[in-house]
Write a protein that holds these residues in place. Sequence first.
Motif, mmCIF file in Angstrom:
data_model
loop_
_atom_site.group_PDB
_atom_site.id
_atom_site.type_symbol
_atom_site.label_atom_id
_atom_site.label_comp_id
_atom_site.label_asym_id
_atom_site.label_seq_id
_atom_site.Cartn_x
_atom_site.Cartn_y
_atom_site.Cartn_z
ATOM 1 N N GLY A 22 0.827 -1.193 0.000
ATOM 2 C CA GLY A 22 0.000 0.000 0.000
ATOM 3 C C GLY A 22 0.863 1.244 0.000
ATOM 4 N N SER A 65 -4.577 0.623 -1.316
ATOM 5 C CA SER A 65 -4.068 -0.739 -1.246
ATOM 6 C C SER A 65 -3.154 -1.046 -2.416
ATOM 7 C CB SER A 65 -5.236 -1.718 -1.222
ATOM 8 O OG SER A 65 -5.993 -1.593 -2.419
ATOM 9 N N ARG A 66 -2.500 -2.177 -2.356
ATOM 10 C CA ARG A 66 -1.510 -2.534 -3.366
ATOM 11 C C ARG A 66 -2.074 -2.577 -4.769
ATOM 12 N NH1 ARG A 66 0.002 -8.880 -2.960
ATOM 13 N NH2 ARG A 66 0.759 -8.352 -5.029
ATOM 14 N N THR A 113 -9.290 2.178 -0.704
ATOM 15 C CA THR A 113 -8.664 3.426 -0.279
ATOM 16 C C THR A 113 -9.178 3.812 1.097
ATOM 17 O OG1 THR A 113 -10.342 4.811 -1.323
ATOM 18 C CG2 THR A 113 -8.399 4.244 -2.638
ATOM 19 N N PHE A 144 -2.522 -3.498 2.576
ATOM 20 C CA PHE A 144 -3.735 -2.700 2.768
ATOM 21 C C PHE A 144 -3.388 -1.242 3.036
ATOM 22 C CE2 PHE A 144 -3.278 -2.153 7.288
ATOM 23 C CZ PHE A 144 -2.621 -3.286 7.731
ATOM 24 N N PRO A 145 -4.365 -0.344 2.901
ATOM 25 C CA PRO A 145 -4.121 1.096 3.095
ATOM 26 C C PRO A 145 -4.080 1.484 4.570
ATOM 27 C CG PRO A 145 -6.397 0.736 2.453
ATOM 28 C CD PRO A 145 -5.724 -0.610 2.370
#
Length: 123
Positions: A32, A51-52, A57, A102-103
């Motif tokens: 992320g 995220s990746r 978001t 993850f974000p």
Amino acid sequence: VQLQASGGGLVQAGGSLRLSCAASGRTFSDYGMGWFRQAPGKEREFVAAISRNGGTTSTAVSVKGRFTISRDNAKNTVSLQMNNLKPEDTAVYYCAKGRYAFPATGTADYTYWGQGTQVTVSS
């Protein structure tokens, strides 16, 4: 890993800016990415994260509905579109590479930081 942020500047309240962050390295799409900001005399604060794969978001309440984060894994870039800017958005903005896919929203969740780009919003 190197992160190079750009796109900052001086804008009047109500205006827009688009920040970009170019990342080096092969693992950009594994993690992320996030944007943070720091105003004079204040702590660095979370702005937005993605995220990746860009599917998820997270956005700070203070900028929700005005700022949008996106990424292009083919170009190793992450962007922050900032609309309806307010004087309180004035700060140095930093992009960062996360520890996770993850974000994440905490500064401790990020391992690499760009040099920052100044955003100044006049009233």
